[in-house]
Design a protein around this motif. Structure first.
Motif, PDB file in Angstrom:
ATOM      1  N   ARG A 264     -11.313 -21.109   8.248  1.00 34.43           N
ATOM      2  CA  ARG A 264     -10.106 -21.694   8.857  1.00 34.43           C
ATOM      3  C   ARG A 264      -9.115 -22.247   7.820  1.00 34.43           C
ATOM      4  N   THR A 265      -9.465 -22.164   6.545  1.00 36.80           N
ATOM      5  CA  THR A 265      -8.691 -22.933   5.556  1.00 36.80           C
ATOM      6  C   THR A 265      -7.600 -22.121   4.852  1.00 36.80           C
ATOM      7  N   GLY A 266      -7.224 -20.987   5.428  1.00 34.16           N
ATOM      8  CA  GLY A 266      -6.138 -20.200   4.831  1.00 34.16           C
ATOM      9  C   GLY A 266      -4.878 -21.037   4.649  1.00 34.16           C
ATOM     10  N   ILE A 306       2.346 -13.781   0.636  1.00 33.68           N
ATOM     11  CA  ILE A 306       1.087 -14.341   1.143  1.00 33.68           C
ATOM     12  C   ILE A 306      -0.008 -13.268   1.060  1.00 33.68           C
ATOM     13  N   PRO A 307      -1.074 -13.508   0.307  1.00 36.10           N
ATOM     14  CA  PRO A 307      -2.135 -12.499   0.207  1.00 36.10           C
ATOM     15  C   PRO A 307      -2.724 -12.186   1.595  1.00 36.10           C
ATOM     16  N   GLU A 308      -2.899 -10.903   1.874  1.00 28.12           N
ATOM     17  CA  GLU A 308      -3.371 -10.514   3.222  1.00 28.12           C
ATOM     18  C   GLU A 308      -4.770 -11.042   3.521  1.00 28.12           C
ATOM     19  N   LYS A 309      -5.536 -11.343   2.479  1.00 27.53           N
ATOM     20  CA  LYS A 309      -6.892 -11.870   2.732  1.00 27.53           C
ATOM     21  C   LYS A 309      -6.843 -13.219   3.457  1.00 27.53           C
ATOM     22  N   THR A 335       2.761  -9.923   5.286  1.00 29.32           N
ATOM     23  CA  THR A 335       2.452  -8.596   5.839  1.00 29.32           C
ATOM     24  C   THR A 335       1.032  -8.636   6.398  1.00 29.32           C
ATOM     25  N   GLY A 336       0.668  -7.603   7.159  1.00 33.25           N
ATOM     26  CA  GLY A 336      -0.717  -7.478   7.639  1.00 33.25           C
ATOM     27  C   GLY A 336      -1.053  -8.435   8.762  1.00 33.25           C
ATOM     28  N   ALA A 337      -0.026  -8.931   9.457  1.00 31.03           N
ATOM     29  CA  ALA A 337      -0.282  -9.959  10.476  1.00 31.03           C
ATOM     30  C   ALA A 337       0.242  -9.521  11.858  1.00 31.03           C
ATOM     31  N   ALA A 338       0.058  -8.236  12.195  1.00 35.26           N
ATOM     32  CA  ALA A 338       0.540  -7.727  13.487  1.00 35.26           C
ATOM     33  C   ALA A 338      -0.089  -8.476  14.661  1.00 35.26           C
TER      34      ALA A 338
END
Ligand code: S3P
Length: 433
Positions: A264-266, A306-309, A335-338
């Motif tokens: 949860r800590t992104g 923002i790193p997609e990981k 990116t990568g957040a559809a």
């Protein structure tokens, strides 16, 4: 209809506790209800979404004593002790309730129907129904794949090996709950790490969960044993206060007892990469979940890619991260957040429109956003009936030149009913009409 009016603030200060974690609160009621014995819960989030879950279990014959102040005593009925509800099970705005419950209900002896509010009735449910059908469940949506969901009881479920097409803790949890009722070992593989509260809590209730890489497995036919659940406070609610302090000069606040489960800590990693002065203090483990006090001070932020990981680890925090980006120097790219497009609102669209309305250069893409940081002018925005959009623009108002009006903020009640009171105590210049 609640309308928020927010103006620049002179600084936020103090030590606060945001309410309990929503994801853990839902799961404590679900697992407590199907466990053997009496489960004691403290720190529960008493907000509409969680109370919707609570009401569904009461409708299925579970005696849940509400002791006040976030405490519950749940008289578990065991895996096979739920009773047929006499009415449809209405879960309001809560995607977590609907998607986890359909998995649990697929294994029951009785029929049930799950319904939700207008927003929830437009959110995709095939992602849970398709794998449940593969397990032998009889579950139906309307022709568009939306709720109401009709679940036929009395089916024998068989374990499956399922590779999820998207990173979703709700899909994973749905299948693990159905797996408790299936013959054999259900294996769920996730393409990216998502919150693991279901796995941790099943273990807390004495159920064996195996993890190999990104594959999580449970074998049907066991029992859950009642336990105590101490719910940490919700990092997703803390996120609004964290960003508020970062973007408001002369601020220094500490949020106590925040759940910092590594799935949860992104938000912490992303804000630190943007230059946030943010420290974790007093780290400890409470009931299998890591907790800390988070201290944050006003900081000059810079835009980042923002790193997609981090996407799955900060999935609910992007609306407020976009606000941080609007206050940062330079460009922020996500990116990568559809998946953001299928939340309580289409959060890419809602935030792009809102940020543009308050004078920020924000360009939506299919799976993310590009924001040029700088200043926030101010203006009128819509919440799109989405609690996190409403609270994000309340935060943005703190840095706006002319103030921000956010329309239709009623929905804050679904996850953070004390937001207005807490924000004012912290130092937000907020009025509600
Ligand atoms: C949740 C999982 C996430 C999150 C939601 C709560 C949960 O959804 O957005 O607010 O409690 O499992 P997805 O798993 O669909 O990404």
């Amino acid at each position: 209809m609640n309308t928020f009016f927010i103006k620049k603030s002179t600084g936020l200060a103090g030590r606060y506790r945001v309410p309990g974690d929503k994801s853990i609160s839902h799961r404590s009621i679900m697992l407590g209800s199907i466990a053997e014995g009496v489960t004691e819960v403290s720190g529960l989030l008493e907000a509409e979404d969680v109370l919707a879950t609570l009401a569904t279990f009461e409708s299925m014959g579970v005696n849940i004593e509400r002791l006040g102040d976030g405490c519950l005593r749940i008289h578990g009925v065991g895996l096979h002790g739920l009773k047929a509800p006499s009415n449809d099970l209405y879960v309001g705005n809560s995607g977590t309730s609907m998607r986890l419950l359909v998995g649990l209900l697929a294994g029951q002896a009785f029929d049930a129907t799950l319904t939700g509010d207008v927003s929830l009735s437009k959110r995709p449910m095939r992602r849970v129904l398709d794998p449940l059908v593969l397990m032998g469940a009889k579950v139906q949506s309307n022709e568009n794949g939306f709720s109401p969901l009709k679940i036929s009881g009395g089916r024998s479920l068989t374990a499956i090996d399922y590779v999820m097409p998207m990173g979703s803790a709700q899909v994973k949890s749905c299948l693990l709950l159905a797996g408790l009722y299936a013959a054999g070992t259900t294996r769920v593989t996730e393409p990216a790490v998502t919150r693991d509260h279901t796995e941790r809590m099943l273990e807390g209730f004495g159920y064996v969960v195996e993890k190999t890489g990104n594959t999580i497995s449970v074998t049907g036919g066991g029992t859950l044993t009642a336990t105590k659940v101490d719910v940490p406070t919700d990092i997703s609610s803390a996120a609004f206060m964290l960003v508020a302090a970062l973007i408001t000069s002369n601020s220094d606040i500490t949020l106590e007892h925040v759940g910092i489960n590594p799935t949860r800590t992104g938000i912490i990693d992303i804000l630190k990469a943007m230059g946030a002065d943010l420290t974790l203090e007093n780290n400890r483990i409470i009931g299998g979940e890591e907790v800390a006090d988070i201290r944050v001070k006003s900081s000059p932020l810079k835009g980042i890619h923002i790193p997609e990981k981090f996407v799955g680890l900060a999935i609910d925090e992007f609306p407020v991260i976009f606000v941080a980006a609007a206050c940062a120097e330079g460009e922020t790219v996500l990116t990568g957040a559809a998946e953001l497009r299928v939340k309580e609102s289409d959060r890419i669209q809602s935030m792009a429109e809102g940020l543009q309305a308050v004078g920020v250069d924000a360009q939506a893409s299919d799976d993310g956003m590009i924001i040029q940081g700088g200043s926030i002018k101010g203006g009128i925005v819509e919440s799109y009936d989405d609690h996190r959009i409403a609270m994000s623009f309340a935060v943005a108002g703190l840095r706006s030149e002319q103030g921000i009006q956010v329309n239709n903020c009623e929905n804050v009640k679904t996850s953070f009913p004390s937001f207005m009171a807490l924000a004012k105590k912290c130092g937000f210049n907020l009025t509600v009409r």
